[in-house]
Write an enzyme that holds these catalytic residues in place. Structure first.
Site, PDB file in Angstrom:
ATOM      1  N   PRO A 157       0.790  -1.236   0.000  1.00 15.68           N
ATOM      2  CA  PRO A 157       0.000   0.000   0.000  1.00 15.68           C
ATOM      3  C   PRO A 157       0.823   1.288   0.000  1.00 15.68           C
ATOM      4  O   PRO A 157       0.836   2.039   0.984  1.00 15.68           O
ATOM      5  CB  PRO A 157      -0.838  -0.142   1.279  1.00 15.68           C
ATOM      6  CG  PRO A 157       0.043  -0.923   2.195  1.00 15.68           C
ATOM      7  CD  PRO A 157       0.773  -1.913   1.315  1.00 15.68           C
ATOM      8  N   CYS A 158       1.464   1.552  -1.120  1.00 11.78           N
ATOM      9  CA  CYS A 158       2.280   2.767  -1.212  1.00 11.78           C
ATOM     10  C   CYS A 158       1.413   4.023  -1.186  1.00 11.78           C
ATOM     11  O   CYS A 158       1.928   5.132  -0.987  1.00 11.78           O
ATOM     12  CB  CYS A 158       3.153   2.731  -2.460  1.00 11.78           C
ATOM     13  SG  CYS A 158       2.251   2.491  -3.995  1.00 11.78           S
ATOM     14  N   HIS A 159       0.100   3.881  -1.360  1.00 14.17           N
ATOM     15  CA  HIS A 159      -0.796   5.032  -1.272  1.00 14.17           C
ATOM     16  C   HIS A 159      -0.851   5.591   0.144  1.00 14.17           C
ATOM     17  O   HIS A 159      -1.299   6.723   0.351  1.00 14.17           O
ATOM     18  CB  HIS A 159      -2.200   4.659  -1.744  1.00 14.17           C
ATOM     19  CG  HIS A 159      -2.841   3.567  -0.944  1.00 14.17           C
ATOM     20  ND1 HIS A 159      -2.604   2.228  -1.188  1.00 14.17           N
ATOM     21  CD2 HIS A 159      -3.707   3.602   0.107  1.00 14.17           C
ATOM     22  CE1 HIS A 159      -3.295   1.495  -0.330  1.00 14.17           C
ATOM     23  NE2 HIS A 159      -3.978   2.302   0.465  1.00 14.17           N
TER      24      HIS A 159
END
Length: 267
Positions: A236-238
């Site tokens: 989850p780089c968001h």
């Protein structure tokens, strides 16, 4: 950044393919091994040894993509044996599968609509290797083909993985245990592992992530690692944002990142 750290990096860069010990490097830059190790890791996120290892892996990857035999690529990069190379898990896929962008590898994929737009997922028999987001399924398929241009890419329903992705978007499931088959450097993998530890509904700044992996000065490198993430949502780089509260970048669009974070905070 201390001048001797730049000197240490330059020393290693000029000796790629060689094995430089920490003692040799410390002597070359005029610092104690302990202090050099600590400052180097703070600056670049990896130890001098892992920095050398990452470059050796990149050398192997470049040679494989150019069609060289695995044995030749491994020895040219400075490994003493093929087995020593296979001890390092940084390629993700096996070297023979990675050669020439997935030559000999079978990759199944499907695309489907979600509240975030179109999602494309792709997997090998080892795990998820790509998750892409967008508005045009054909464009996402072209990106996948470019990424694994020599692999056998076949449509599939990937029913179980699709269900998990949709459940994740709906806030009903976690992807933390989803098997992945991805490749990256030592530093990238450390960043990706840290991203997977961020709870749903929360964010961390790039600076906080850099500190968490023991590399407080490697903030830009953390951002680059987020941008190189091949499996959106699963890693989850968001959830990585700027210190000032701004969204920062996102490979699949800042508006989509903002919407995804809003969806996570609602649940």
């Amino acid at each position: 950044m201390d001048a001797f750290i730049d000197k240490a990096k330059a020393y290693l860069d000029s000796r790629r393919g060689e094995r430089v010990t920490l003692g040799e490097l410390a002597h070359a830059v005029g610092a104690s091994p302990f202090y050099l190790q600590r400052r180097f890791k703070e600056a670049f996120g990896v130890s001098p040894r892992d920095y050398q290892e990452a470059h050796r892996v990149e050398s192997v990857k470049a040679s494989l993509q150019n069609g060289r035999r695995v044995t030749d690529a491994v020895f040219d990069a400075g490994y003493g044996s093929v087995s020593r190379f296979y001890e390092k898990p940084m390629l993700g896929m096996k070297a023979r599968d990675y050669r020439a962008k997935g030559k000999g590898q079978r990759i199944s994929y499907c695309s489907f609509f979600s509240s975030l737009g179109t999602v494309l997922i792709a997997a090998t028999d080892k795990g998820l290797c790509s998750v892409k987001l967008g508005d045009d399924a054909k464009r996402l398929e072209r990106l996948l083909v470019e990424e694994f241009s020599a692999a056998e890419i076949v449509p599939s329903d990937l029913k179980d993985v699709k269900a998990k992705i949709l459940a994740f978007i709906a806030g009903e499931a976690s992807l933390a245990r989803l098997p992945l088959d991805i490749r990256g450097t030592v530093f990238q993998r450390r960043v990706w592992d840290e991203l997977r530890r961020i709870p749903r509904g929360e964010t961390r700044t790039y600076q906080e992530i850099a500190r968490a992996i023991g590399a407080p000065e490697a903030v830009r490198a953390v951002g680059s690692a987020c941008g190189a993430n091949p499996v959106a949502l699963a890693v989850p780089c968001h959830r990585a944002v700027r210190t000032d509260g701004g969204m920062g970048g996102y490979a699949w669009g800042v508006q989509r990142k903002r919407k995804l974070l809003a969806l996570e905070k609602k649940r």
